[in-house]
Design a protein around this motif. Structure first.
Motif, PDB file in Angstrom:
ATOM      1  N   GLY A 133      -0.790  -5.995 -10.859  1.00 35.70           N
ATOM      2  CA  GLY A 133      -0.704  -4.873 -11.784  1.00 35.70           C
ATOM      3  C   GLY A 133      -1.277  -3.601 -11.185  1.00 35.70           C
ATOM      4  N   PHE A 134      -2.483  -3.695 -10.631  1.00 37.22           N
ATOM      5  CA  PHE A 134      -3.099  -2.523 -10.010  1.00 37.22           C
ATOM      6  C   PHE A 134      -2.344  -2.093  -8.756  1.00 37.22           C
ATOM      7  N   LEU A 135      -1.772  -3.053  -8.041  1.00 37.99           N
ATOM      8  CA  LEU A 135      -0.968  -2.699  -6.870  1.00 37.99           C
ATOM      9  C   LEU A 135       0.262  -1.897  -7.298  1.00 37.99           C
ATOM     10  N   GLY A 136       0.927  -2.336  -8.364  1.00 39.95           N
ATOM     11  CA  GLY A 136       2.084  -1.605  -8.871  1.00 39.95           C
ATOM     12  C   GLY A 136       1.710  -0.216  -9.347  1.00 39.95           C
ATOM     13  N   ILE A 137       0.589  -0.100 -10.054  1.00 39.85           N
ATOM     14  CA  ILE A 137       0.127   1.204 -10.531  1.00 39.85           C
ATOM     15  C   ILE A 137      -0.189   2.124  -9.354  1.00 39.85           C
ATOM     16  N   ALA A 138      -0.871   1.589  -8.340  1.00 39.52           N
ATOM     17  CA  ALA A 138      -1.247   2.407  -7.190  1.00 39.52           C
ATOM     18  C   ALA A 138      -0.016   2.922  -6.453  1.00 39.52           C
ATOM     19  N   ILE A 139       0.975   2.068  -6.247  1.00 32.50           N
ATOM     20  CA  ILE A 139       2.196   2.484  -5.541  1.00 32.50           C
ATOM     21  C   ILE A 139       2.931   3.559  -6.334  1.00 32.50           C
ATOM     22  N   ALA A 140       3.054   3.343  -7.648  1.00 28.05           N
ATOM     23  CA  ALA A 140       3.754   4.323  -8.480  1.00 28.05           C
ATOM     24  C   ALA A 140       3.015   5.659  -8.505  1.00 28.05           C
ATOM     25  N   LEU A 141       1.690   5.622  -8.489  1.00 26.02           N
ATOM     26  CA  LEU A 141       0.913   6.864  -8.515  1.00 26.02           C
ATOM     27  C   LEU A 141       1.016   7.614  -7.193  1.00 26.02           C
ATOM     28  N   VAL A 142       1.137   6.897  -6.094  1.00 32.79           N
ATOM     29  CA  VAL A 142       1.363   7.562  -4.807  1.00 32.79           C
ATOM     30  C   VAL A 142       2.665   8.359  -4.870  1.00 32.79           C
ATOM     31  N   PHE A 143       3.692   7.759  -5.474  1.00 38.16           N
ATOM     32  CA  PHE A 143       4.966   8.468  -5.621  1.00 38.16           C
ATOM     33  C   PHE A 143       4.805   9.684  -6.531  1.00 38.16           C
ATOM     34  N   LYS A 144       4.085   9.509  -7.649  1.00 37.46           N
ATOM     35  CA  LYS A 144       3.895  10.631  -8.577  1.00 37.46           C
ATOM     36  C   LYS A 144       3.070  11.754  -7.950  1.00 37.46           C
ATOM     37  N   ARG A 145       2.098  11.400  -7.142  1.00 36.62           N
ATOM     38  CA  ARG A 145       1.189  12.401  -6.574  1.00 36.62           C
ATOM     39  C   ARG A 145       1.805  13.104  -5.363  1.00 36.62           C
ATOM     40  N   TRP A 146       2.476  12.349  -4.469  1.00 34.31           N
ATOM     41  CA  TRP A 146       2.947  12.926  -3.210  1.00 34.31           C
ATOM     42  C   TRP A 146       4.444  12.808  -3.003  1.00 34.31           C
ATOM     43  N   GLY A 147       5.161  12.230  -3.944  1.00 39.63           N
ATOM     44  CA  GLY A 147       6.603  12.167  -3.871  1.00 39.63           C
ATOM     45  C   GLY A 147       7.120  11.239  -2.781  1.00 39.63           C
ATOM     46  N   VAL A 148       8.344  11.534  -2.324  1.00 41.59           N
ATOM     47  CA  VAL A 148       8.991  10.695  -1.318  1.00 41.59           C
ATOM     48  C   VAL A 148       8.192  10.688  -0.019  1.00 41.59           C
ATOM     49  N   ASN A 149       7.630  11.826   0.354  1.00 44.38           N
ATOM     50  CA  ASN A 149       6.843  11.878   1.590  1.00 44.38           C
ATOM     51  C   ASN A 149       5.634  10.957   1.508  1.00 44.38           C
ATOM     52  N   GLY A 150       5.037  10.892   0.343  1.00 41.68           N
ATOM     53  CA  GLY A 150       3.896   9.996   0.160  1.00 41.68           C
ATOM     54  C   GLY A 150       4.293   8.536   0.303  1.00 41.68           C
ATOM     55  N   MET A 151       5.457   8.178  -0.259  1.00 41.42           N
ATOM     56  CA  MET A 151       5.932   6.797  -0.161  1.00 41.42           C
ATOM     57  C   MET A 151       6.285   6.445   1.279  1.00 41.42           C
ATOM     58  N   LEU A 152       6.919   7.393   1.986  1.00 39.19           N
ATOM     59  CA  LEU A 152       7.258   7.142   3.388  1.00 39.19           C
ATOM     60  C   LEU A 152       5.998   6.996   4.237  1.00 39.19           C
ATOM     61  N   THR A 153       5.000   7.821   3.952  1.00 38.86           N
ATOM     62  CA  THR A 153       3.733   7.726   4.683  1.00 38.86           C
ATOM     63  C   THR A 153       3.047   6.395   4.403  1.00 38.86           C
ATOM     64  N   LEU A 154       3.035   5.996   3.131  1.00 41.14           N
ATOM     65  CA  LEU A 154       2.425   4.721   2.763  1.00 41.14           C
ATOM     66  C   LEU A 154       3.151   3.557   3.424  1.00 41.14           C
ATOM     67  N   SER A 155       4.486   3.602   3.397  1.00 39.60           N
ATOM     68  CA  SER A 155       5.279   2.528   4.014  1.00 39.60           C
ATOM     69  C   SER A 155       5.034   2.461   5.518  1.00 39.60           C
ATOM     70  N   THR A 156       4.990   3.639   6.150  1.00 41.72           N
ATOM     71  CA  THR A 156       4.769   3.677   7.593  1.00 41.72           C
ATOM     72  C   THR A 156       3.386   3.146   7.949  1.00 41.72           C
ATOM     73  N   ALA A 157       2.376   3.575   7.188  1.00 37.39           N
ATOM     74  CA  ALA A 157       1.010   3.118   7.456  1.00 37.39           C
ATOM     75  C   ALA A 157       0.895   1.607   7.265  1.00 37.39           C
ATOM     76  N   THR A 158       1.549   1.092   6.214  1.00 36.17           N
ATOM     77  CA  THR A 158       1.523  -0.358   5.971  1.00 36.17           C
ATOM     78  C   THR A 158       2.188  -1.106   7.111  1.00 36.17           C
ATOM     79  N   LEU A 159       3.336  -0.589   7.558  1.00 37.32           N
ATOM     80  CA  LEU A 159       4.058  -1.225   8.664  1.00 37.32           C
ATOM     81  C   LEU A 159       3.226  -1.215   9.940  1.00 37.32           C
ATOM     82  N   VAL A 160       2.564  -0.092  10.204  1.00 38.76           N
ATOM     83  CA  VAL A 160       1.744   0.024  11.416  1.00 38.76           C
ATOM     84  C   VAL A 160       0.565  -0.946  11.362  1.00 38.76           C
ATOM     85  N   VAL A 161      -0.089  -1.025  10.207  1.00 42.26           N
ATOM     86  CA  VAL A 161      -1.259  -1.899  10.075  1.00 42.26           C
ATOM     87  C   VAL A 161      -0.852  -3.367  10.219  1.00 42.26           C
TER      88      VAL A 161
END
Length: 230
Positions: free
Chosen positions: A148-176
């Motif tokens: 639940g908190f994971l879903g909320i956090a992901i959705a809030l990243v999109f709300k706060r930073w938009g598509v660029n935020g989601m791409l950054t999050l996805s890239t960082a996750t992939l790199v890690v």
């Protein structure tokens, strides 16, 4: 406090999507598995299924939808970000407790009936089973909170930073993750990692570690929502 309680009431106006679909999909998965294993007519096969995961996936999706769909509406009604966040925590926390209680009861019934009369293990998956009743209940509940908190956090990243935020999050996750896999392979750590997981108790895997990861997600979500754009 009234504002906080208004949030769950708003969400449960659309109760079919909040409660109905998760349990409908879980019920359908259970019935399909029950019919399939009953049709095996006593053949010696491993009758354990992972269909229980469906309701956890639905909780994850529902928490994403709450932010993407209900957040703008709630802010438009004059509900503060803090009240909206706390209302969501109360709402899906209560769902996690109720859902965990129902799953616990179904697991007990499953055990008492010998797997619904056909040896089916659907709710009480053996390698995730915890003997202590309290830990067994938490083993059902804590993963709900984590997703639940994971879903909320992901959705809030999109709300706060938009598509660029989601791409950054996805890239960082992939790199890690990719970096960790490469490092473990290079250093030959896979055997040690496997031994570490094997040494962990079911309670640690289902309750301890998920609870440990849930807390920072909850804190991060609260910090992000304070500046999120509806």
């Amino acid at each position: 406090m009234n504002r906080v309680l208004t949030v769950p009431r708003l969400q449960f106006v659309a109760w079919p999507s909040v409660v109905g679909w998760p349990w409908a999909i879980l019920s359908l998965s259970f019935l399909i598995n029950l019919a399939f294993f009953a049709s095996m007519d006593g053949r010696d096969i491993e009758q354990t299924t992972g269909g229980l995961a469906s309701i956890y996936v639905m909780m994850f999706i529902a928490c994403i939808n709450v932010i993407t769909q209900d957040f703008p509406f709630a802010i438009g009604l004059g509900i503060s970000r803090r009240s909206f966040y706390l209302g969501n925590v109360f709402s899906f926390g209560a769902q996690a407790v109720v859902y965990a209680g129902l799953l616990y009861l179904l697991a007990v019934i499953e055990e008492a009936t010998g797997g619904w009369g056909v040896g089916l293990t659907f709710f009480g998956i053996p390698f995730l089973w915890v003997e202590n009743p309290v830990l067994r209940f938490l083993g059902f509940a804590i993963p709900f909170l984590l997703l639940g908190f994971l879903g909320i956090a992901i959705a809030l990243v999109f709300k706060r930073w938009g598509v660029n935020g989601m791409l950054t999050l996805s890239t960082a996750t992939l790199v890690v993750i990719g970096g960790a896999v490469v490092l473990a392979t290079w250093r030959g750590w896979w055997s040690a990692i496997g031994d570490w997981f094997a040494d962990q108790s079911n309670a640690a895997l289902l309750v301890g570690w998920p609870a440990l990861f849930t807390l920072p997600l909850a804190v991060a979500s609260y910090l992000i929502i304070r500046r999120a754009t509806p």
